[in-house]
Each structure stands twice: as structure tokens, then as C-alpha cells.
Design a protein around this motif. Structure first.
Motif, PDB file in Angstrom:
ATOM      1  N   ARG A  33      -7.527 -10.490  -2.857  1.00  0.00           N
ATOM      2  CA  ARG A  33      -7.198 -10.137  -1.473  1.00  0.00           C
ATOM      3  C   ARG A  33      -5.775  -9.610  -1.366  1.00  0.00           C
ATOM      4  N   ARG A  34      -5.609  -8.686  -0.439  1.00  0.00           N
ATOM      5  CA  ARG A  34      -4.307  -8.046  -0.242  1.00  0.00           C
ATOM      6  C   ARG A  34      -3.229  -9.066   0.113  1.00  0.00           C
ATOM      7  N   GLU A  35      -3.564 -10.041   0.955  1.00  0.00           N
ATOM      8  CA  GLU A  35      -2.592 -11.056   1.351  1.00  0.00           C
ATOM      9  C   GLU A  35      -2.120 -11.868   0.141  1.00  0.00           C
ATOM     10  N   THR A  36      -3.056 -12.128  -0.764  1.00  0.00           N
ATOM     11  CA  THR A  36      -2.709 -12.869  -1.976  1.00  0.00           C
ATOM     12  C   THR A  36      -1.757 -12.068  -2.847  1.00  0.00           C
ATOM     13  N   LYS A  37      -2.035 -10.789  -3.001  1.00  0.00           N
ATOM     14  CA  LYS A  37      -1.169  -9.927  -3.803  1.00  0.00           C
ATOM     15  C   LYS A  37       0.233  -9.845  -3.196  1.00  0.00           C
ATOM     16  N   THR A  38       0.301  -9.761  -1.883  1.00  0.00           N
ATOM     17  CA  THR A  38       1.602  -9.709  -1.218  1.00  0.00           C
ATOM     18  C   THR A  38       2.406 -10.969  -1.518  1.00  0.00           C
ATOM     19  N   SER A  39       1.747 -12.114  -1.446  1.00  0.00           N
ATOM     20  CA  SER A  39       2.430 -13.386  -1.713  1.00  0.00           C
ATOM     21  C   SER A  39       2.845 -13.508  -3.178  1.00  0.00           C
ATOM     22  N   GLU A  44       4.660  -3.329  -2.256  1.00  0.00           N
ATOM     23  CA  GLU A  44       3.929  -3.011  -1.020  1.00  0.00           C
ATOM     24  C   GLU A  44       3.177  -1.689  -1.148  1.00  0.00           C
ATOM     25  N   LEU A  47      -0.366  -1.540  -2.598  1.00  0.00           N
ATOM     26  CA  LEU A  47      -1.439  -2.167  -1.837  1.00  0.00           C
ATOM     27  C   LEU A  47      -1.919  -1.304  -0.685  1.00  0.00           C
ATOM     28  N   GLU A  52      -1.882   4.823   5.135  1.00  0.00           N
ATOM     29  CA  GLU A  52      -0.841   3.809   5.312  1.00  0.00           C
ATOM     30  C   GLU A  52       0.423   4.190   4.563  1.00  0.00           C
TER      31      GLU A  52
END
Length: 422
Positions: A33-39, A44, A47, A52
């Protein structure tokens, strides 16, 4: 130095083994998941999707959908407003086509100061970017499901040239109201254009200029042992893979791509290793150090590889064994059934009557200078063939180098201006 390259080769070979089986391995936690990768600290930009990412840097992009004659649904992007263009757009439109295992994202991964999509749109051209069947932007079909229907993946450059490129050209011309456009293709993006001219009479007449960047046709002189081994292995085992239901390979979101994207941002050491892997893959004897920055390396592996069919990869394996630019070779018996001859038919290169500008690099291990020169000798309307002055210019530099604005864009812009109205 030899030991270092050998160790890198071994790491890369193991990685490619992971890649080769990567699509077979399906787990509930992929894609991450994108949120997981961000954390986890992923860059940025790696992703983000096309709209975007261009939006982040002040460009306004549109998403368009095209349906081919054989039912594939393709995604195109148009940079509707460039950050640094403050006047009316030039005409006609420009269509920019990516290479094998890439997507339109490859033209923006190196950032607004180097990505060709940014440079071309900032010069006030009406820029459109294509995505061919099988990459993550173009996995749709009017009735086939790419995750369930093997028939979806029964394509190679033949179908891309026969259907995808013509459909995108028609869409851009219909949408903008022009009769012709200018076309820029990188590697496969040029090869499929040549297929179109051979197999779809009249479509070359819809293009007034072709700019071929490291154009891929025959590749018998390819130096990259990794690419040669990988593609020729796919050619040998295509039937076996099909029996196990593997028709799609090297796709975004599969274990292979997720592994590489994670690995390349783990530490300074893995970042440097990924840069070396790019050089080894391109079989660069003298690496173009610093050309592709650390940041770009991390970003590009968030979008690369973008996916294609086993059949297409197998065809590239064949292109390194034949000194002809020809259709898929199914073997003598099957060729007789399909083509009526023991050898596969040649693509008619003399049908590419549109003016051609070719730009290529001396240090390119994937599309060798000898093959480029052979191709240029077969095309009837080559207006200029340019070897990049930088002797270390590689295949991957075309899309990812920080130096594109100084090396290849000036010549691209020179010829676009000649074939463009203000």
C-alpha cells in the motif's frame, strides 16, 4: 574492477531470477500500500502517477483513453499546460512513445529539469504521451480480463505497431483537428512505428516527422549479456510458462518490481548497487557516472518495469539471433501454417517514407551502433543520423539522464521547430 563487476553480475543474476518468477508469486500483501511505502521512506515521486507527478511540479495534465481496433483500452496523457510555456502552443501535436518495459512515467522520472516530457512541453509543444498494451496504464480491454484471460497477452511488437500506435495517432489527430503530427519514439517506440508503416498502409502519411531515439529493430549486435540471456530464455520457455498460466511478466506491483523498488531505497549502499546494476544491464564498459542521479534511480524503480507479455520478451530474444527485422519466428512447420513460408516475413522498412531523424549513443549496450547504422541504411528518408557527442551516452540515459537538456534535447528541438508552426 573485474571482481566488482563480477560480484554485481552475480547479484543481478539472482535478482533477475527473482524477477523471472516474480509474477508467479502472489500474496495478499502485494502490491504494498502507498501509505505503507510512505511510512517506510520511499521517495514521494516514486509513488505518484503521471498526473500527480506532473502536477507536483506545476504542470497540468489530462488523462485520455483510446480503444484499439482489437479491443485494447490504452491510456494516454497530454500535458495541457506547461509550467514554463507562457504563449500559444505550437502545432501540430507531438506524440512521445516509451520503450520496452516502460510507461509514460519514464519521461518524467528524472524531474522537471531533465525529463524530456517537461523539456518538450516547456518549449510550447502540444505534447501527448502514449502507453502501449500490457503496461500498468494500459491493462484494459473491452471484454478480456488480463488477470484471467491468457488471450489478452498474446501480443508482441506486431500488435503494438498494428493497433496501438495507429489508434493513438488517430485519437490525437481527431482530438486536436490536425491532419498530421510529429512522432518521437524511444527504442521499442521507434520499432513499433516501423511495424506500423510496414503493416498499415497510409498511416505513415499521418506523420510529418519521426525522431528515433536509440531505435530498436534488429538487435543482433546487442552487447548486454543480461538482456540477451533474459529475452532468449523467455523465447525458449514461453511454452512451458504458458502451461503454468504465466503470460505477463515484469509488471508493476508484482513481487519482482516491489522487491527492486524497496531494495533500491534501503540504504546508500543499495542505491549505489542499483546504479551499477543499470550500467551492467546496459553492458556499459565505461559507466556514465553521475548521469542518472541517485534520486532518479530511486524514483524510476517505482515505475519500472511496467510490464509486458512473455511473447513480446521472447520476440526480443529472437531479434538478437537474426540479422533481419522480421515477424515472430514460430519454427519452420508453424511458420508454413501461419505465414506460408518457412521463414517469418520481413517488415518492409522501405514503407517508412516519412522523414526520419535518428539520435543514438556510442556507449549503448542494448541498441548497438552497428544495428542503428544498418537500420538507417534501410530507411528511404533519413534526414540526419546523429551520434551523441558524449562518448559515454547509454541506452538508459535517453529517458533518465540529468543531462538530456544539453545532449539530445537541442537536436530534438531543432527538428521539431523545422516541422512545426508557431
Amino acid at each position: 574492477m573485474t571482481s566488482k563487476r563480477l560480484n554485481t553480475f552475480n547479484v543481478l543474476f539472482i535478482s533477475l531470477a527473482v524477477v523471472a518468477v516474480g509474477y508467479v508469486i502472489r500474496t495478499p500483501w502485494l502490491p504494498i500500500r502507498r501509505e505503507t511505502k510512505t511510512s517506510m521512506g520511499y521517495p514521494e515521486d516514486s509513488l505518484m502517477n503521471f498526473t500527480e507527478l506532473t502536477g507536483k511540479y506545476g504542470y497540468i495534465s489530462e488523462e485520455h483513453h483510446v480503444i484499439t481496433d482489437d479491443g485494447y483500452i490504452l491510456t494516454m496523457f497530454r500535458i495541457a499546460k506547461a509550467k514554463n510555456c507562457h504563449k500559444r502552443k505550437r502545432s501540430p501535436p507531438v506524440l512521445l512513445m516509451h520503450g520496452l518495459l516502460q510507461s509514460s512515467d519514464s519521461w518524467i522520472d528524472s524531474g522537471p529539469n531533465a525529463g524530456l516530457a517537461y523539456l518538450i512541453s516547456d518549449a510550447c509543444y502540444d505534447l501527448w504521451l502514449g502507453n502501449v498494451r500490457g503496461n500498468y496504464y494500459s491493462r484494459g480491454h473491452v471484454h478480456l480480463n488480463p488477470d484471467k484471460d491468457a488471450e489478452y497477452w498474446n501480443f508482441y511488437i506486431e500488435e503494438i505497431g498494428m493497433y496501438d500506435v495507429p489508434a493513438m495517432i488517430d485519437y490525437v489527430l481527431d482530438y486536436t483537428g490536425f491532419e498530421k503530427l510529429n512522432y518521437i519514439g524511444f527504442s521499442q517506440g521507434t520499432g513499433t512505428f516501423l511495424v506500423m508503416c510496414s503493416e498499415r498502409p497510409g498511416y505513415c502519411d499521418k506523420v510529418q516527422l519521426v525522431i528515433g531515439l536509440a531505435p530498436a529493430a534488429r538487435q543482433i549486435n546487442t552487447k548486454s549479456k543480461i538482456f540477451r540471456t533474459l529475452t532468449q530464455t523467455f523465447d525458449k520457455v514461453e511454452g512451458a510458462l504458458s502451461m503454468y498460466g504465466v503470460q505477463e511478466v515484469l509488471c508493476k506491483g508484482a513481487f519482482s518490481q516491489e522487491f527492486v523498488a524497496y531494495f533500491c531505497q534501503m540504504s546508500d549502499f543499495t542505491e549505489r548497487l542499483c546504479e551499477t546494476i543499470i550500467d551492467v544491464f546496459d553492458h556499459v564498459e565505461s559507466p556514465h557516472s553521475g548521469s542518472i542521479t541517485n534520486e532518479t534511480t530511486k524514483v524510476l524503480f517505482g515505475h519500472f518495469p511496467a510490464g509486458t507479455s512473455v511473447h513480446n520478451m521472447a520476440r526480443y530474444g529472437q531479434s538478437m539471433k537474426s540479422d533481419r527485422f522480421e515477424k515472430f519466428n514460430y519454427g519452420k512447420e508453424q511458420n508454413l501454417v501461419i505465414y506460408g513460408s518457412e521463414q517469418p516475413p520481413l517488415y518492409n522498412l522501405s514503407a517508412t517514407t516519412v522523414p526520419v531523424l535518428c539520435i543514438y549513443g556510442k556507449n549503448d549496450g542494448l541498441v548497438d551502433v552497428k544495428d542503428v547504422e544498418w537500420l538507417m541504411s534501410k530507411l528511404p528518408n533519413v534526414i540526419e543520423s546523429v551520434k551523441v557527442e558524449e562518448p559515454l551516452w547509454t541506452h538508459m540515459d535517453v529517458t533518465y539522464s540529468q543531462y538530456t537538456g544539453d545532449t539530445i534535447f537541442p537536436k530534438i528541438n531543432e527538428y521539431l521547430l523545422k516541422y512545426t508552426s508557431a
